[in-house]
Motif scaffolding. Structure first.
Motif, short mmCIF file in Angstrom:
data_model
loop_
_atom_site.label_atom_id
_atom_site.label_comp_id
_atom_site.label_asym_id
_atom_site.label_seq_id
_atom_site.Cartn_x
_atom_site.Cartn_y
_atom_site.Cartn_z
N TRP A 36 43.79 46.99 44.97
CA TRP A 36 44.25 48.24 44.42
C TRP A 36 44.59 48.02 42.94
N PHE A 37 44.14 48.95 42.14
CA PHE A 37 44.50 49.00 40.72
C PHE A 37 45.08 50.38 40.44
N ARG A 38 45.72 50.52 39.30
CA ARG A 38 46.23 51.83 38.92
C ARG A 38 46.11 52.03 37.42
N GLN A 39 46.06 53.29 37.04
CA GLN A 39 45.98 53.63 35.63
C GLN A 39 46.85 54.84 35.35
N ALA A 40 47.84 54.65 34.50
CA ALA A 40 48.71 55.73 34.08
C ALA A 40 48.15 56.38 32.82
N PRO A 41 48.51 57.63 32.55
CA PRO A 41 48.00 58.31 31.36
C PRO A 41 48.30 57.52 30.09
N GLY A 42 47.27 57.32 29.28
CA GLY A 42 47.44 56.62 28.02
C GLY A 42 47.58 55.12 28.12
N LYS A 43 47.42 54.60 29.33
CA LYS A 43 47.56 53.15 29.53
C LYS A 43 46.28 52.56 30.12
N GLU A 44 46.16 51.26 29.99
CA GLU A 44 45.01 50.58 30.57
C GLU A 44 45.18 50.43 32.08
N ARG A 45 44.06 50.28 32.74
CA ARG A 45 44.09 50.02 34.17
C ARG A 45 44.79 48.68 34.42
N GLU A 46 45.61 48.64 35.46
CA GLU A 46 46.32 47.39 35.78
C GLU A 46 46.20 47.05 37.26
N PHE A 47 46.23 45.78 37.50
CA PHE A 47 46.17 45.25 38.87
C PHE A 47 47.45 45.57 39.62
N VAL A 48 47.30 45.92 40.89
CA VAL A 48 48.46 46.18 41.74
C VAL A 48 48.55 45.14 42.87
N ALA A 49 47.48 45.03 43.67
CA ALA A 49 47.51 44.12 44.81
C ALA A 49 46.08 43.82 45.24
N ALA A 50 45.90 42.67 45.90
CA ALA A 50 44.60 42.29 46.43
C ALA A 50 44.77 41.57 47.75
N ILE A 51 43.72 41.62 48.56
CA ILE A 51 43.74 40.96 49.86
C ILE A 51 42.38 40.31 50.07
N SER A 52 42.39 39.10 50.60
CA SER A 52 41.15 38.37 50.82
C SER A 52 40.33 39.01 51.93
N TRP A 53 39.08 38.57 52.05
CA TRP A 53 38.19 39.18 53.04
C TRP A 53 38.73 38.98 54.46
#
Length: 122
Positions: A36-53
């Protein structure tokens, strides 16, 4: 090809909870790491969380550690993001992504969903 569709976003008060879902279709879901990534208005996309296969390894941004939980259900081809103790600064469009390796770097992911809006009011 993998198609990803996010759902579960909405408006919530600070301190509340939401659960995002990302349904995958197409190629074998279980072979992909998810994030999961997220992007707020006026900001760059940022990493939130990841899970392996396999689901055996998870990774979180420091800003969400202890509040968010990523999980996956291979039988349902779905990855989830449980978000608790939400803060106004969590407001953003949240995107799920699929790739070969669970990493915090967006360029490593091959497939992206369209995003779902999360708004946290103070």
């Amino acid at each position: 090809q993998v198609q990803l569709v996010e759902s579960g976003g909405g408006l919530v008060q600070a301190g509340g909870s939401l659960r995002l879902s990302c349904a995958a279709s197409g190629r074998t879901f279980s072979g992909y790491a998810m994030a999961w990534f997220r992007q707020a208005p006026g900001k760059e996309r940022e990493f939130v969380a990841a899970i392996s296969w396999s689901g055996g390894s998870t990774y979180y941004a420091d800003s969400v550690k202890g509040r968010f939980t990523i999980s996956r259900d291979s039988a349902k081809n779905t990855v989830y993001l449980q978000m608790n103790s939400l803060k106004p600064e969590d407001t953003a469009v949240y995107y799920c992504a699929a790739g070969r390796v669970a990493t915090r770097f967006g360029v490593e992911y091959d497939y992206w969903g369209q995003g779902t809006q999360v708004t946290v009011s103070s």
